[in-house]
Design a protein around this motif. Structure first.
Motif, PDB file in Angstrom:
ATOM      1  N   ARG A 140       3.542   4.726 -12.698  1.00 58.82           N
ATOM      2  CA  ARG A 140       3.106   5.859 -11.630  1.00 58.82           C
ATOM      3  C   ARG A 140       2.292   5.151 -10.495  1.00 58.82           C
ATOM      4  O   ARG A 140       2.421   5.299  -9.307  1.00 58.82           O
ATOM      5  CB  ARG A 140       2.495   6.804 -12.100  1.00 58.82           C
ATOM      6  CG  ARG A 140       3.052   8.170 -11.764  1.00 58.82           C
ATOM      7  CD  ARG A 140       2.101   9.242 -11.918  1.00 58.82           C
ATOM      8  NE  ARG A 140       1.427   9.660 -10.793  1.00 58.82           N
ATOM      9  CZ  ARG A 140       1.969  10.089  -9.706  1.00 58.82           C
ATOM     10  NH1 ARG A 140       3.089  10.373  -9.610  1.00 58.82           N
ATOM     11  NH2 ARG A 140       0.946  10.346  -8.717  1.00 58.82           N
ATOM     12  N   GLU A 141       1.413   4.274 -10.827  1.00 60.55           N
ATOM     13  CA  GLU A 141       0.441   3.653  -9.861  1.00 60.55           C
ATOM     14  C   GLU A 141       0.685   2.600  -9.001  1.00 60.55           C
ATOM     15  O   GLU A 141       0.736   1.291  -9.708  1.00 60.55           O
ATOM     16  CB  GLU A 141      -0.895   3.846 -10.601  1.00 60.55           C
ATOM     17  CG  GLU A 141      -1.540   4.819 -11.428  1.00 60.55           C
ATOM     18  CD  GLU A 141      -1.813   5.859  -9.973  1.00 60.55           C
ATOM     19  OE1 GLU A 141      -2.038   5.778  -8.838  1.00 60.55           O
ATOM     20  OE2 GLU A 141      -1.897   7.073 -10.425  1.00 60.55           O
ATOM     21  N   ALA A 142       1.323   2.770  -8.094  1.00 61.35           N
ATOM     22  CA  ALA A 142       1.688   1.376  -7.169  1.00 61.35           C
ATOM     23  C   ALA A 142       0.605   0.974  -6.173  1.00 61.35           C
ATOM     24  O   ALA A 142      -0.250   1.953  -5.382  1.00 61.35           O
ATOM     25  CB  ALA A 142       2.936   1.635  -6.544  1.00 61.35           C
ATOM     26  N   VAL A 143       0.180  -0.253  -6.181  1.00 60.58           N
ATOM     27  CA  VAL A 143      -0.929  -0.876  -5.231  1.00 60.58           C
ATOM     28  C   VAL A 143      -0.239  -1.900  -4.301  1.00 60.58           C
ATOM     29  O   VAL A 143       0.536  -2.788  -4.907  1.00 60.58           O
ATOM     30  CB  VAL A 143      -2.064  -1.437  -5.986  1.00 60.58           C
ATOM     31  CG1 VAL A 143      -2.915  -1.991  -4.873  1.00 60.58           C
ATOM     32  CG2 VAL A 143      -2.672  -0.234  -6.866  1.00 60.58           C
TER      33      VAL A 143
ATOM     34  N   LEU B 136       6.334   7.116  -6.676  1.00 58.44           N
ATOM     35  CA  LEU B 136       5.007   6.603  -6.948  1.00 58.44           C
ATOM     36  C   LEU B 136       4.031   7.269  -6.157  1.00 58.44           C
ATOM     37  O   LEU B 136       4.085   7.657  -4.946  1.00 58.44           O
ATOM     38  CB  LEU B 136       5.250   5.240  -6.989  1.00 58.44           C
ATOM     39  CG  LEU B 136       6.065   4.690  -8.104  1.00 58.44           C
ATOM     40  CD1 LEU B 136       7.519   4.515  -7.905  1.00 58.44           C
ATOM     41  CD2 LEU B 136       5.550   3.237  -8.527  1.00 58.44           C
ATOM     42  N   SER B 137       2.672   7.062  -6.876  1.00 57.03           N
ATOM     43  CA  SER B 137       1.660   7.125  -6.085  1.00 57.03           C
ATOM     44  C   SER B 137       1.039   5.862  -5.643  1.00 57.03           C
ATOM     45  O   SER B 137       0.983   5.006  -6.484  1.00 57.03           O
ATOM     46  CB  SER B 137       0.699   7.630  -7.345  1.00 57.03           C
ATOM     47  OG  SER B 137      -0.627   7.228  -6.893  1.00 57.03           O
ATOM     48  N   VAL B 138       0.923   5.736  -4.118  1.00 57.44           N
ATOM     49  CA  VAL B 138       0.789   4.693  -3.631  1.00 57.44           C
ATOM     50  C   VAL B 138      -0.597   4.334  -2.871  1.00 57.44           C
ATOM     51  O   VAL B 138      -1.084   5.217  -2.243  1.00 57.44           O
ATOM     52  CB  VAL B 138       1.960   4.461  -2.523  1.00 57.44           C
ATOM     53  CG1 VAL B 138       1.998   3.055  -1.890  1.00 57.44           C
ATOM     54  CG2 VAL B 138       3.292   4.504  -3.127  1.00 57.44           C
TER      55      VAL B 138
ATOM     56  N   THR C 264     -12.690   0.516  -8.270  1.00 62.80           N
ATOM     57  CA  THR C 264     -11.684   0.162  -8.999  1.00 62.80           C
ATOM     58  C   THR C 264     -10.634   0.942  -8.755  1.00 62.80           C
ATOM     59  O   THR C 264     -10.479   1.761  -8.264  1.00 62.80           O
ATOM     60  CB  THR C 264     -11.961   0.253 -10.452  1.00 62.80           C
ATOM     61  OG1 THR C 264     -12.074   1.614 -10.876  1.00 62.80           O
ATOM     62  CG2 THR C 264     -13.068  -0.539 -10.953  1.00 62.80           C
ATOM     63  N   LEU C 265      -9.376   0.538  -9.040  1.00 66.00           N
ATOM     64  CA  LEU C 265      -7.961   1.239  -8.474  1.00 66.00           C
ATOM     65  C   LEU C 265      -7.189   0.895  -9.949  1.00 66.00           C
ATOM     66  O   LEU C 265      -6.802   0.107 -10.323  1.00 66.00           O
ATOM     67  CB  LEU C 265      -7.485   0.421  -7.358  1.00 66.00           C
ATOM     68  CG  LEU C 265      -6.645   0.817  -6.469  1.00 66.00           C
ATOM     69  CD1 LEU C 265      -7.901   2.109  -5.745  1.00 66.00           C
ATOM     70  CD2 LEU C 265      -6.340  -0.243  -5.323  1.00 66.00           C
ATOM     71  N   PRO C 266      -6.550   2.158 -10.330  1.00 65.02           N
ATOM     72  CA  PRO C 266      -5.369   2.013 -11.168  1.00 65.02           C
ATOM     73  C   PRO C 266      -4.197   1.242 -10.598  1.00 65.02           C
ATOM     74  O   PRO C 266      -3.942   1.471  -9.516  1.00 65.02           O
ATOM     75  CB  PRO C 266      -5.183   3.552 -11.509  1.00 65.02           C
ATOM     76  CG  PRO C 266      -5.489   4.264 -10.354  1.00 65.02           C
ATOM     77  CD  PRO C 266      -6.348   3.538  -9.860  1.00 65.02           C
TER      78      PRO C 266
ATOM     79  N   GLU D 191       6.242  -1.088   4.910  1.00 64.78           N
ATOM     80  CA  GLU D 191       7.676  -0.723   4.481  1.00 64.78           C
ATOM     81  C   GLU D 191       7.704  -0.438   2.946  1.00 64.78           C
ATOM     82  O   GLU D 191       8.375   0.263   2.489  1.00 64.78           O
ATOM     83  CB  GLU D 191       8.683  -1.969   4.951  1.00 64.78           C
ATOM     84  CG  GLU D 191       9.005  -1.895   6.592  1.00 64.78           C
ATOM     85  CD  GLU D 191       9.966  -2.817   6.919  1.00 64.78           C
ATOM     86  OE1 GLU D 191      10.285  -2.883   8.014  1.00 64.78           O
ATOM     87  OE2 GLU D 191      10.275  -3.696   6.102  1.00 64.78           O
ATOM     88  N   LEU D 192       7.087  -1.200   2.236  1.00 66.27           N
ATOM     89  CA  LEU D 192       6.992  -1.197   0.964  1.00 66.27           C
ATOM     90  C   LEU D 192       6.395   0.164   0.353  1.00 66.27           C
ATOM     91  O   LEU D 192       6.933   1.012  -0.536  1.00 66.27           O
ATOM     92  CB  LEU D 192       6.311  -2.427  -0.061  1.00 66.27           C
ATOM     93  CG  LEU D 192       7.065  -3.407  -0.259  1.00 66.27           C
ATOM     94  CD1 LEU D 192       6.409  -4.889  -0.553  1.00 66.27           C
ATOM     95  CD2 LEU D 192       8.209  -3.261  -1.459  1.00 66.27           C
ATOM     96  N   ALA D 193       5.234   0.375   1.134  1.00 66.19           N
ATOM     97  CA  ALA D 193       4.563   1.689   0.603  1.00 66.19           C
ATOM     98  C   ALA D 193       5.343   2.890   0.975  1.00 66.19           C
ATOM     99  O   ALA D 193       5.516   3.772   0.135  1.00 66.19           O
ATOM    100  CB  ALA D 193       3.131   1.968   1.714  1.00 66.19           C
ATOM    101  N   GLU D 194       6.071   2.795   2.155  1.00 66.99           N
ATOM    102  CA  GLU D 194       6.882   3.886   2.438  1.00 66.99           C
ATOM    103  C   GLU D 194       8.066   4.232   1.415  1.00 66.99           C
ATOM    104  O   GLU D 194       8.336   5.310   0.868  1.00 66.99           O
ATOM    105  CB  GLU D 194       7.578   3.618   3.707  1.00 66.99           C
ATOM    106  CG  GLU D 194       8.768   4.703   4.202  1.00 66.99           C
ATOM    107  CD  GLU D 194       9.749   4.424   5.398  1.00 66.99           C
ATOM    108  OE1 GLU D 194       9.994   3.180   5.547  1.00 66.99           O
ATOM    109  OE2 GLU D 194       9.745   5.401   6.485  1.00 66.99           O
ATOM    110  N   ASN D 195       8.489   3.123   0.827  1.00 70.09           N
ATOM    111  CA  ASN D 195       9.718   3.089  -0.058  1.00 70.09           C
ATOM    112  C   ASN D 195       9.245   3.541  -1.423  1.00 70.09           C
ATOM    113  O   ASN D 195       9.990   4.320  -2.091  1.00 70.09           O
ATOM    114  CB  ASN D 195      10.684   2.135   0.008  1.00 70.09           C
ATOM    115  CG  ASN D 195      11.524   1.915   1.305  1.00 70.09           C
ATOM    116  OD1 ASN D 195      12.388   2.703   1.301  1.00 70.09           O
ATOM    117  ND2 ASN D 195      10.895   1.111   2.365  1.00 70.09           N
TER     118      ASN D 195
END
Ligand SMILES: Cc1cc2nc3c(=O)[nH]c(=O)nc-3n(C[C@H](O)[C@H](O)[C@H](O)COP(=O)(O)OP(=O)(O)OC[C@H]3O[C@@H](n4cnc5c(N)ncnc54)[C@H](O)[C@@H]3O)c2cc1C
Ligand SMILES: Cc1cc2nc3c(=O)[nH]c(=O)nc-3n(C[C@H](O)[C@H](O)[C@H](O)COP(=O)(O)OP(=O)(O)OC[C@H]3O[C@@H](n4cnc5c(N)ncnc54)[C@H](O)[C@@H]3O)c2cc1C
Ligand SMILES: CC(C)(COP(=O)(O)OP(=O)(O)OC[C@H]1O[C@@H](n2cnc3c(N)ncnc32)[C@H](O)[C@@H]1OP(=O)(O)O)[C@@H](O)C(=O)NCCC(=O)NCCS
Ligand SMILES: CC(C)(COP(=O)(O)OP(=O)(O)OC[C@H]1O[C@@H](n2cnc3c(N)ncnc32)[C@H](O)[C@@H]1OP(=O)(O)O)[C@@H](O)C(=O)NCCC(=O)NCCS
Lengths: 558, 558
Positions: A155-158, A178-180, A242-244, A168-172
């Protein structure tokens, strides 16, 4: 039979190959590609992540078999060129399946090896990290996105990097559910733009649900792989937070793939790319280089620069084929690079051409700056959207140095017109007279482009003096009177602290209320304030217009 | 105090007035307008008919009161200037309410009286006929549309004229639910375009429900007013047919309102407009003329022409103010007229700039003609729409003489880029190198504009010889072999009679099947046929490419 060898089988390389075949049926043309695919749509890759481009096959525009049939090209995929022997005019290629080395002679060599994504040192070896450059990268990403833990997908995308590919990656990823979080080292998104232009784009991303971490960078990770459950791992940022992170996408820039060229002794430019002339010839006359791996002359400075964009790669590949084939028009050098680029995020577009203000100022270049917020088409026709435009002009020559545009409609059109004007050497004032197509659903009788020309000639002629958003505080501190001339209904949008409000329509009657000293006048976008400033100036006041008005000022505060 | 008098209070006139006030607070500025309204959006009028622009007020951008407050303009509506006394420097104005005449002195006079719709002689006096030029016309139209007979609104609308305004009226009447017939005297719609470019636009209108009567003209009417029920009246067309007509909209062109100028002895141009120089000065140095009433130099021929478009009227009005106020940049002449224009109908747009092929050929001008049908953006990204483009090039100088575009997306952008290139004097081949903004949702790595540059340089360099659609029959009759190289899946779209089909991919193996004589090769749009033609040419065949391929040929048959 003459032999041309091409390294890299995508944008620059394959454009050179197909054109060369069209010009010369006899020549032997060998294309080496170390990846599994040729002729794929790099620029489409991010959109398969969300399914916007549903079919992976749609990204594969040609295959080695198709290219053999149509163009009689000898395309060797999974084969990497590892060395160039300039004296012998051969390249050494390694078959990446068998490991075998072979030698291939050439008369002319075209290098279009592209660039590779920069790695994040802090995450070296982290199994969660993806980069996106080719179809194999995409396949790996799609496989990771298909992984489930306890029946749930990761779920957690960074996303690391706030440039075009990061956005563009964040948009898609967001569109995929996903949670971005997007982490950008610099203080702003989209470094091609200036801060006040990028800010509303960033806000739009945040409104859509992206978590933005500007001015932060990944410095490490807790216990990579220490736990079997990757969701236990978090990223450590430079600000201590910090960031998951289940999945990490590194899009922090690319570096030109110039190693084999450098090892062969070809001249390398200041940015690590292969140095070429306007004919794309390297320091060895038998070797040409195009695309992301090459450095070409910048249109504004004349200095060598990288230009990692698909259009130039395609065009320069074709141009090289003309030179090699000795076609009648083979003598024409490519123009200097403007770097026109665009990115979208859920309906909002941001585009730029030439240099931005930050870069110009850091070089100490004198620059005239103009902001405007016109509508994409006539306001009385439904659906008009506000554009934000910025124009950068050389005050000596009146030539356009750069432009930026952000908006939902007509951004690409305005930047393309300005790019054309820049290519042709039109002055900024000449924009005023361009005859652009007008009907109410397409533009305005005074198109936003014409208005930029007006703004510029008003400045050039001394009709308007302006103040930039970042100069306002100092001017007010020095005693300037801040005058807001918006229509009363516009005040609800927000106020600049310390401003006194008198609508334009009342100024003739009330201007005696104003002090004798310097006045900064502002409205919503600069237009009404221009009329006000002309009036007050004609009445003897010392007045400057806040460039871009309340909206640019507000954008800069975000 | 200097006095400037302006005749006409809309596009050109009011642009001159507001700019002049911004440049000069002291001057007396008097604007005469014979109509009831000033500063209205002429170009928006048709869209109120359907309610697309819902509010009539949205069309009124300013009022005499507003202009007095904001710009201290003395605006006199319902006041017609009936004579100019150049020796005395006065105009005579008639108050259209009281009938009173008055005299107004001027130092400089600006004429922007526009144009009036041409009347149909055959329908003179017919109460059903409307023209649309101003808000009062619109009000009359709206009143007629509100009429009911036996509780039903009038149904049968006939639009005369297939130019931009006729098309816009047809669109909006149809959207309002009327049954619409468009009668166009010429053999094609949209005379700014060439026939094969206009044909798909016409077909689109027919598909939407418009009945088109091309090559016909109204010659009379049965018993106008003979019956109390206007639906009894029908129109007689030149082809002998009749047409029911409850409401008739005449949009068969405009004639410049130059009568008072002519009576005052000002030089009149060959098209009936007021002759002006590049500073918009008439043959009397104290009198300027802009807008629809003036003739200016054409960009292609240099000859005087009319230019009945809102953009130029606005810009030239402003330019005249600069000259009158003696502003520092007052010396810059306006560029010659390109005539860039655009029209839409239910999502389809048609635009043009410069000259069309018909006009060039009728003047005996040598011209290189290019057709293409590219996608508006990268084909692999959803939503790409096909564009039809046509470029007209001077084969001697390689300069662009004109361009046309039809499509659902990106038409305005491509024409604007070409208009900019034409203004700047770029060659057609230079289009190949323009750096236009590319991401898959906005364009292509090789933008349609770049491709036009490629097509042109291939022709200029002699790489490609082409045949136009109208030359095909003759070539085949003279014995040329017609070769269709489309992919097999594309044949279902239709066939050109007599063609032999061999896909590009099979040509190397099968080219010995081809005769020795001349070959005309075609594909769907010209692109595959270009690769085929290069191949066959390189193999020694005598080959020409059918320009624009099957699609242009088919469009020309409609
Ligand atoms: C995700 C993504 C989105 C993008 N979006 C846009 C966009 O919207 N607009 C835009 O203008 N640009 C975009 N780009 C950039 C554009 O794709 C590149 O600028 C362009 O592809 C560069 O062309 P090139 O020929 O230099 O390199 P590439 O197209 O990358 O081709 C180089 C090829 O050479 C091969 N190669 C390298 N070294 C060797 C070797 N030694 N031997 C054999 N083969 C070798 C590589 O495997 C690679 O396939 C995007 C890029 C990516 C990755
Ligand atoms: C329905 C319609 C749709 C259009 N659509 C488009 C479009 O989409 N794109 C485009 O570019 N152009 C379009 N146009 C054309 C555009 O509106 C005109 O080119 C433009 O308005 C011309 O400006 P002007 O100042 O010359 O004339 P106008 O704007 O017509 O103003 C002239 C004014 O002068 C007044 N006048 C005339 N004689 C006298 C006199 N003797 N004394 C006092 N007053 C006088 C008239 O009443 C009139 O109001 C359209 C026009 C119409 C009618
Ligand atoms: C697919 C690929 C092999 C096609 O190569 P190509 O045949 O050179 O290019 P195109 O299919 O765009 O066709 C362009 C050719 O058709 C010609 N053409 C296009 N439209 C035409 C028309 N209507 N009439 C005549 N010729 C036309 C052009 O002039 C050009 O030929 P030229 O170079 O000889 O002048 C190559 O573009 C490729 O590998 N692309 C994928 C990689 C890539 O670009 N990625 C980055 C962007 S996502
Ligand atoms: C409504 C009308 C009176 C407005 O006249 P105007 O004030 O000259 O024009 P605009 O409102 O478009 O404003 C343009 C002015 O604002 C300036 N401006 C625009 N945006 C600006 C900005 N962001 N910052 C500073 N100045 C700006 C322009 O430079 C121009 O001033 P200038 O001529 O002194 O250089 C006039 O346009 C009119 O009568 N229009 C209706 C008729 C018509 O055009 N019909 C045909 C089309 S449908």
């Amino acid at each position: 039979r003459a032999v041309t060898v091409i390294v890299g089988g995508v944008a620059g390389g394959m454009s050179a190959a197909t054109r060369l075949r069209r010009l010369d049926e006899q020549r032997e043309i060998v294309v080496f590609e170390r990846g599994e695919h040729v002729s794929f749509a790099n620029c489409g890759l991010p959109y398969h992540v969300s399914g916007t481009i549903a079919s992976r096959d749609a990204l594969l525009l040609q295959s080695p078999e198709g290219l053999a049939k149509r163009f009689r090209l000898d395309v060797r995929v999974r084969t990497e060129v590892v060395a160039i022997d300039r004296a012998a005019r051969t390249v050494t290629a390694r078959d990446l399946v068998t490991g075998e080395l072979s030698s291939q002679p050439y008369d002319t060599l075209v290098l279009s090896p592209g660039a590779s994504p920069r790695g994040s040192a802090a995450l070296a070896g982290d199994f969660r990290v993806h980069t996106l450059r080719d179809v194999s990268d995409l396949d790996r990403i799609m496989a990771s996105l298909a992984i489930t833990v306890d029946d749930a997908p990761l779920r957690e995308a960074v996303v690391l990097g706030g440039g075009y590919i990061g956005v563009e990656l964040a948009e898609n990823l967001l569109a995929r559910g996903l949670s971005v979080t997007l982490v950008q080292r610099g203080a702003q998104l989209l470094p091609a733009l200036d801060a006040e232009m990028a800010a509303p784009f960033a806000e739009h991303m945040v409104d859509a649900g992206i978590r933005l971490r500007l001015g932060a960078e990944v410095v490490g990770t807790t216990a990579v792989g220490a736990s079997a459950d990757p969701t236990d791992d978090v990223l450590l940022l430079s600000d201590g937070s910090t960031l998951p992170a289940d999945l990490i996408f590194s899009a922090i820039g690319v570096q030109p793939s110039s190693a084999i060229a450098a090892e062969a002794g070809l001249a390398i430019g200041p940015n690590g790319g292969i140095l070429v002339d306007a004919m794309h010839r390297s320091s060895d006359p038998a070797i040409f280089a195009v695309g992301d791996a090459a450095e070409k002359a910048d249109a504004v400075s004349g200095e060598p620069r990288l230009l990692p964009l698909a259009g130039p790669a395609n065009r320069h590949g074709r141009a090289v084929a003309d030179t090699i084939a000795g076609a009648p028009d083979s003598g024409s050098p490519s123009p200097r690079a403007l770097g026109t680029a665009i990115v979208g995020f859920r309906g909002l577009a941001a585009a730029s051409v030439g240099w931005n203000e930050r870069a110009l100022r850091s070089r100490g270049r004198a620059v005239r700056v103009l902001h405007s917020h016109p509508l994409s088409h006539a306001g009385y026709y439904p659906g008009a959207e506000m554009l934000s435009l910025k124009l950068l002009v050389d005050p000596e020559t009146d030539l356009i140095l750069g432009a930026q545009a952000v908006g939902r409609d007509g951004v690409d059109k305005r930047i393309d017109v300005i790019a054309t004007a820049m290519s042709a050497g039109l002055t900024a004032s000449a924009l005023a007279d361009l005859e652009l197509a007008y009907a109410p659903q397409f533009g305005s009788a005074k198109d936003p482009i014409n208005l930029l020309g007006y703004l510029n000639s008003n400045r050039a002629a001394g009709h308007d003096r302006t103040l930039q958003w970042h100069e306002l505080d100092e001017a007010v501190a020095a005693g300037a009177f801040l005058l807001d001339v918006r229509a009363p209904g516009q005040l609800a949008e927000g106020l600049i602290p310390g401003a006194t409000h008198i609508p334009v329509e009342q100024l003739r009657d009330r201007h005696h209320e104003l002090p004798n000293g310097p006045i900064v006048v502002h409205c919503r976008v600069g237009q009404g304030a221009h009329t006000a400033a002309r009036l007050l100036g004609n009445l003897g006041h010392d007045v400057v217009n806040l460039d871009g008005g309340y909206l640019t000022w507000r954008d800069a505060q975000r």
